[in-house]
Design a protein around this motif. Structure first.
Motif, PDB file in Angstrom:
ATOM      1  N   ASP A 177       0.889  -1.434   0.016  1.00  0.00           N
ATOM      2  CA  ASP A 177       0.145  -0.071  -0.059  1.00  0.00           C
ATOM      3  C   ASP A 177       0.826   1.063   0.124  1.00  0.00           C
ATOM      4  O   ASP A 177       2.126   1.199  -0.007  1.00  0.00           O
ATOM      5  N   ASP A 178       0.214   2.207   0.195  1.00  0.00           N
ATOM      6  CA  ASP A 178       0.965   3.595   0.121  1.00  0.00           C
ATOM      7  C   ASP A 178       2.074   3.610   1.199  1.00  0.00           C
ATOM      8  O   ASP A 178       3.173   4.134   0.897  1.00  0.00           O
ATOM      9  N   PHE A 179       1.692   3.205   2.248  1.00  0.00           N
ATOM     10  CA  PHE A 179       2.928   3.342   3.420  1.00  0.00           C
ATOM     11  C   PHE A 179       3.961   2.336   3.065  1.00  0.00           C
ATOM     12  O   PHE A 179       4.974   2.664   3.498  1.00  0.00           O
ATOM     13  N   PHE A 180       3.799   1.038   2.525  1.00  0.00           N
ATOM     14  CA  PHE A 180       4.874   0.290   1.979  1.00  0.00           C
ATOM     15  C   PHE A 180       5.653   0.896   1.113  1.00  0.00           C
ATOM     16  O   PHE A 180       7.049   1.033   1.134  1.00  0.00           O
ATOM     17  N   LYS A 181       4.875   1.898  -0.064  1.00  0.00           N
ATOM     18  CA  LYS A 181       5.902   2.373  -0.963  1.00  0.00           C
ATOM     19  C   LYS A 181       6.522   3.402  -0.305  1.00  0.00           C
ATOM     20  O   LYS A 181       7.757   3.960  -1.027  1.00  0.00           O
ATOM     21  N   MET A 182       6.183   4.124   0.652  1.00  0.00           N
ATOM     22  CA  MET A 182       6.960   5.297   1.385  1.00  0.00           C
ATOM     23  C   MET A 182       8.025   4.754   2.160  1.00  0.00           C
ATOM     24  O   MET A 182       8.993   5.446   2.815  1.00  0.00           O
ATOM     25  N   GLY A 183       8.135   3.405   2.316  1.00  0.00           N
ATOM     26  CA  GLY A 183       9.056   2.614   3.283  1.00  0.00           C
ATOM     27  C   GLY A 183       8.725   3.014   4.914  1.00  0.00           C
ATOM     28  O   GLY A 183       9.547   2.669   5.650  1.00  0.00           O
ATOM     29  N   ARG A 184       7.478   3.323   5.104  1.00  0.00           N
ATOM     30  CA  ARG A 184       7.058   3.463   6.273  1.00  0.00           C
ATOM     31  C   ARG A 184       5.968   2.363   6.640  1.00  0.00           C
ATOM     32  O   ARG A 184       4.699   2.745   7.067  1.00  0.00           O
ATOM     33  N   TYR A 185       6.152   0.981   6.455  1.00  0.00           N
ATOM     34  CA  TYR A 185       5.306   0.139   6.413  1.00  0.00           C
ATOM     35  C   TYR A 185       4.738  -0.167   7.927  1.00  0.00           C
ATOM     36  O   TYR A 185       3.827  -1.019   8.081  1.00  0.00           O
ATOM     37  N   ASN A 186       5.242   0.415   8.838  1.00  0.00           N
ATOM     38  CA  ASN A 186       4.818   0.410  10.332  1.00  0.00           C
ATOM     39  C   ASN A 186       3.585   0.891  10.267  1.00  0.00           C
ATOM     40  O   ASN A 186       2.620   0.690  11.349  1.00  0.00           O
ATOM     41  N   LEU A 187       3.076   1.909   9.562  1.00  0.00           N
ATOM     42  CA  LEU A 187       1.974   2.749   9.694  1.00  0.00           C
ATOM     43  C   LEU A 187       0.764   2.132   8.710  1.00  0.00           C
ATOM     44  O   LEU A 187      -0.177   2.547   8.861  1.00  0.00           O
ATOM     45  N   SER A 188       1.055   0.797   8.119  1.00  0.00           N
ATOM     46  CA  SER A 188      -0.227   0.334   7.271  1.00  0.00           C
ATOM     47  C   SER A 188      -1.171  -0.192   8.245  1.00  0.00           C
ATOM     48  O   SER A 188      -0.678  -1.024   9.067  1.00  0.00           O
ATOM     49  N   GLY A 239       5.628  11.710  16.937  1.00  0.00           N
ATOM     50  CA  GLY A 239       4.981  10.428  17.422  1.00  0.00           C
ATOM     51  C   GLY A 239       5.922   9.431  16.824  1.00  0.00           C
ATOM     52  O   GLY A 239       6.772   9.516  15.989  1.00  0.00           O
ATOM     53  N   ILE A 240       5.398   8.300  17.487  1.00  0.00           N
ATOM     54  CA  ILE A 240       6.373   6.976  17.260  1.00  0.00           C
ATOM     55  C   ILE A 240       5.239   5.897  17.318  1.00  0.00           C
ATOM     56  O   ILE A 240       4.306   5.800  18.272  1.00  0.00           O
ATOM     57  N   PHE A 241       5.288   5.048  16.206  1.00  0.00           N
ATOM     58  CA  PHE A 241       4.437   3.940  16.211  1.00  0.00           C
ATOM     59  C   PHE A 241       5.365   2.635  15.783  1.00  0.00           C
ATOM     60  O   PHE A 241       5.807   2.353  14.783  1.00  0.00           O
ATOM     61  N   ARG A 242       5.593   1.954  16.791  1.00  0.00           N
ATOM     62  CA  ARG A 242       6.872   0.810  16.577  1.00  0.00           C
ATOM     63  C   ARG A 242       7.967   1.555  15.883  1.00  0.00           C
ATOM     64  O   ARG A 242       8.621   2.183  16.358  1.00  0.00           O
ATOM     65  N   TYR A 243       8.097   0.847  14.639  1.00  0.00           N
ATOM     66  CA  TYR A 243       9.587   1.259  13.941  1.00  0.00           C
ATOM     67  C   TYR A 243       9.373   0.666  12.757  1.00  0.00           C
ATOM     68  O   TYR A 243       8.446  -0.305  12.205  1.00  0.00           O
ATOM     69  N   CYS A 244      10.267   0.902  11.648  1.00  0.00           N
ATOM     70  CA  CYS A 244      10.416   0.024  10.514  1.00  0.00           C
ATOM     71  C   CYS A 244      11.864   0.210   9.875  1.00  0.00           C
ATOM     72  O   CYS A 244      12.723   1.247  10.396  1.00  0.00           O
ATOM     73  N   ASN A 245      12.329  -0.756   9.241  1.00  0.00           N
ATOM     74  CA  ASN A 245      13.676  -0.718   8.625  1.00  0.00           C
ATOM     75  C   ASN A 245      14.751  -0.411   9.618  1.00  0.00           C
ATOM     76  O   ASN A 245      15.633   0.243   9.447  1.00  0.00           O
ATOM     77  N   THR A 246      14.730  -1.294  10.682  1.00  0.00           N
ATOM     78  CA  THR A 246      15.591  -1.250  11.499  1.00  0.00           C
ATOM     79  C   THR A 246      16.435  -2.553  12.014  1.00  0.00           C
ATOM     80  O   THR A 246      17.684  -2.641  12.372  1.00  0.00           O
ATOM     81  N   TRP A 247      16.063  -3.720  11.477  1.00  0.00           N
ATOM     82  CA  TRP A 247      16.899  -4.908  11.806  1.00  0.00           C
ATOM     83  C   TRP A 247      18.401  -5.021  11.436  1.00  0.00           C
ATOM     84  O   TRP A 247      19.345  -5.270  11.909  1.00  0.00           O
ATOM     85  N   PRO A 248      18.230  -4.545   9.907  1.00  0.00           N
ATOM     86  CA  PRO A 248      19.627  -4.691   9.305  1.00  0.00           C
ATOM     87  C   PRO A 248      20.726  -3.635  10.028  1.00  0.00           C
ATOM     88  O   PRO A 248      21.591  -4.307  10.479  1.00  0.00           O
ATOM     89  N   MET A 249      20.130  -2.620  10.428  1.00  0.00           N
ATOM     90  CA  MET A 249      21.202  -1.688  11.211  1.00  0.00           C
ATOM     91  C   MET A 249      21.437  -1.886  12.500  1.00  0.00           C
ATOM     92  O   MET A 249      22.479  -2.078  13.155  1.00  0.00           O
ATOM     93  N   ALA A 250      20.430  -2.681  13.367  1.00  0.00           N
ATOM     94  CA  ALA A 250      20.736  -3.335  14.531  1.00  0.00           C
ATOM     95  C   ALA A 250      21.660  -4.413  14.459  1.00  0.00           C
ATOM     96  O   ALA A 250      22.650  -4.454  15.498  1.00  0.00           O
ATOM     97  N   ILE A 251      21.549  -5.349  13.483  1.00  0.00           N
ATOM     98  CA  ILE A 251      22.439  -6.478  13.398  1.00  0.00           C
ATOM     99  C   ILE A 251      23.971  -5.636  13.383  1.00  0.00           C
ATOM    100  O   ILE A 251      24.931  -6.188  13.824  1.00  0.00           O
ATOM    101  N   ALA A 252      24.021  -4.885  12.572  1.00  0.00           N
ATOM    102  CA  ALA A 252      25.262  -4.258  12.268  1.00  0.00           C
ATOM    103  C   ALA A 252      26.016  -3.871  13.448  1.00  0.00           C
ATOM    104  O   ALA A 252      27.165  -3.794  13.729  1.00  0.00           O
ATOM    105  N   MET A 253      24.988  -3.006  14.196  1.00  0.00           N
ATOM    106  CA  MET A 253      25.456  -2.179  15.555  1.00  0.00           C
ATOM    107  C   MET A 253      25.847  -3.320  16.406  1.00  0.00           C
ATOM    108  O   MET A 253      27.111  -3.187  17.133  1.00  0.00           O
ATOM    109  N   LEU A 254      25.275  -4.540  16.533  1.00  0.00           N
ATOM    110  CA  LEU A 254      25.558  -5.601  17.529  1.00  0.00           C
ATOM    111  C   LEU A 254      26.944  -6.387  17.137  1.00  0.00           C
ATOM    112  O   LEU A 254      27.609  -6.710  17.833  1.00  0.00           O
ATOM    113  N   ALA A 255      26.844  -6.630  15.580  1.00  0.00           N
ATOM    114  CA  ALA A 255      28.061  -7.479  15.239  1.00  0.00           C
ATOM    115  C   ALA A 255      29.234  -6.560  15.557  1.00  0.00           C
ATOM    116  O   ALA A 255      30.275  -7.223  15.647  1.00  0.00           O
ATOM    117  N   SER A 256      29.216  -5.197  15.313  1.00  0.00           N
ATOM    118  CA  SER A 256      30.421  -4.399  15.405  1.00  0.00           C
ATOM    119  C   SER A 256      30.659  -4.092  16.679  1.00  0.00           C
ATOM    120  O   SER A 256      31.709  -3.252  17.091  1.00  0.00           O
TER     121      SER A 256
END
Ligand SMILES: *[C@@H]1O[C@H](CO)[C@@H](O)[C@H](O)[C@H]1NC(C)=O
Ligand SMILES: [Zn+2]
Length: 354
Positions: A99-110, A293-310
């Motif tokens: 949907d629109d939110f997915f296309k915007m990269g803000r799938y948490n809002l869908s 405002g904040i509703f959960r999160y989106c696009n965070t797992w790859p960055m989080a894994i990189a931060m933990l691995a390093s």
């Protein structure tokens, strides 16, 4: 492979049960996971104690848990990037529509997103659980299963700091030193914040925040006046913070964040305690504050894994208690009493390691 599939199921307010469910079969683009570690979240406890969060009501039995990691045991048709044996962290929110939110990269809002342990979608507090393979992220060997499970709360911190625009040299106020306040603090520091001050009612939580790297901690009392707390924050930092992140949702705390923040700064609202609060709106206007405002999160797992691995962030001290899955009710009771920081359920009988 264990043959049972114990799950932690909420039937209605206060009625939490361990139940054996059939082991699910992974469909196209899904993987079956043997769950390893699942953190208990404040929201799981809230559903158990109140039967709802806002308009999300538990009307049918609901499997709890959304902070999980596990090992792939079977892959469904079409899965190419994962194979049996892979260790993965699970992103609990899976968009169902492009949907629109997915296309915007803000799938948490869908509005149609699947989200673990949010009615009517089941969570992953089980021995076995199937999930969309695209929302399972492979963990490097030097990131533990528990760190993988903690990526869920860490993601809230990443999203809050991104929305707040935290960057090199930022000064940051964080209201509330619970698990979410602590991850916001860790992420703010990792993103280059020069100074972070964190507030809480409890000295015990502030002591942990200091141990984890907060520059300043400020003990507040319920009856303290927000403008006075704001002045204390300013004297600790030597100036007003560029970004304030409220992790309490409490009216007086949101007011404190508004009064404390430097003109032109940002106030991020992470905590959700009350539906309607009164805020000093003229202050917001004359200081040109952005309230986000904040509703959960989106696009965070790859960055989080990189931060933990390093090893840029260390989440390991957040885990204070561990219980085998069979003792889930006791683990929930411990969480409800506010003991410790993060309580982990260990779902694999043969591997209860971190
Ligand atoms: C952890 O593992 C990853 C992937 O194998 C590697 O790139 C990284 O350098 C390792 N980190 C440390 C601190 O050893
Ligand atoms: Zn959570």
């Amino acid at each position: 492979m264990d043959q049972d599939n114990i799950c932690v199921v909420l039937h209605s307010i206060g009625d939490l049960r361990l139940e054996n469910r059939p082991i699910p079969e992974p469909g196209p683009n899904e993987v079956l996971l043997q769950m390893h570690s699942v953190g208990i979240c404040g929201s799981d406890v809230h559903y158990w104690q109140h039967g709802h969060i806002g308009d999300y009501k538990v009307t049918n039995p609901l499997i709890l848990g959304h902070e999980g990691s596990g090992r792939v045991v079977r892959v469904g048709p079409g899965v190419e990037h994962l194979k049996p044996g892979d260790r993965v962290a699970i992103e609990p929110g899976v968009p169902r529509k492009v949907d629109d939110f997915f296309k915007m990269g803000r799938y948490n809002l869908s509005p149609s997103i699947y989200f673990c342990a949010t009615p009517p979608d089941d969570g992953n507090l089980c021995r076995y659980y199937k999930h969309n393979a695209n929302f399972c992220y492979k963990l490097p060997d030097n990131v533990t299963f528990e760190e993988g499970a903690l990526i869920e709360p860490l993601s809230v911190g990443i999203h809050a700091c991104r929305r707040g625009g935290v960057t090199l040299g930022s000064t940051v106020l964080i209201c509330g030193a619970g698990p979410i306040g602590l991850v916001c603090m860790l992420v703010a520091k990792a993103m280059g914040a020069s100074m972070v001050v964190i507030t809480d009612l409890l000295e015990s939580r502030l002591a942990i925040a200091k141990e984890l790297g907060a520059d300043f901690s400020l003990a507040v009392k319920k009856e303290d006046v927000p403008t006075n707390i704001a002045k204390s924050v300013e004297s600790l930092l030597g100036s007003q913070p560029h970004v304030s992140i409220d992790c309490t949702g409490i009216e007086s705390s949101i007011q404190t964040a508004i009064h404390a923040t430097h003109s032109g700064g940002v106030v991020v609202l992470v905590g959700m305690a009350s539906d309607t609060v009164s805020i000093p709106l003229v202050t917001v206007s004359v200081k040109e504050l952005d309230i986000r405002g904040i509703f959960r999160y989106c696009n965070t797992w790859p960055m989080a894994i990189a931060m933990l691995a390093s090893k840029k962030v260390n989440l390991k001290p957040l885990v204070t208690h561990r219980f085998p899955l069979e003792q889930a009710i006791k683990a929930f009771e411990t969480t409800r009493q506010g003991l410790g920081i993060k309580i982990m359920l260990k779902c694999d009988k043969n591997d209860q390691n971190p």
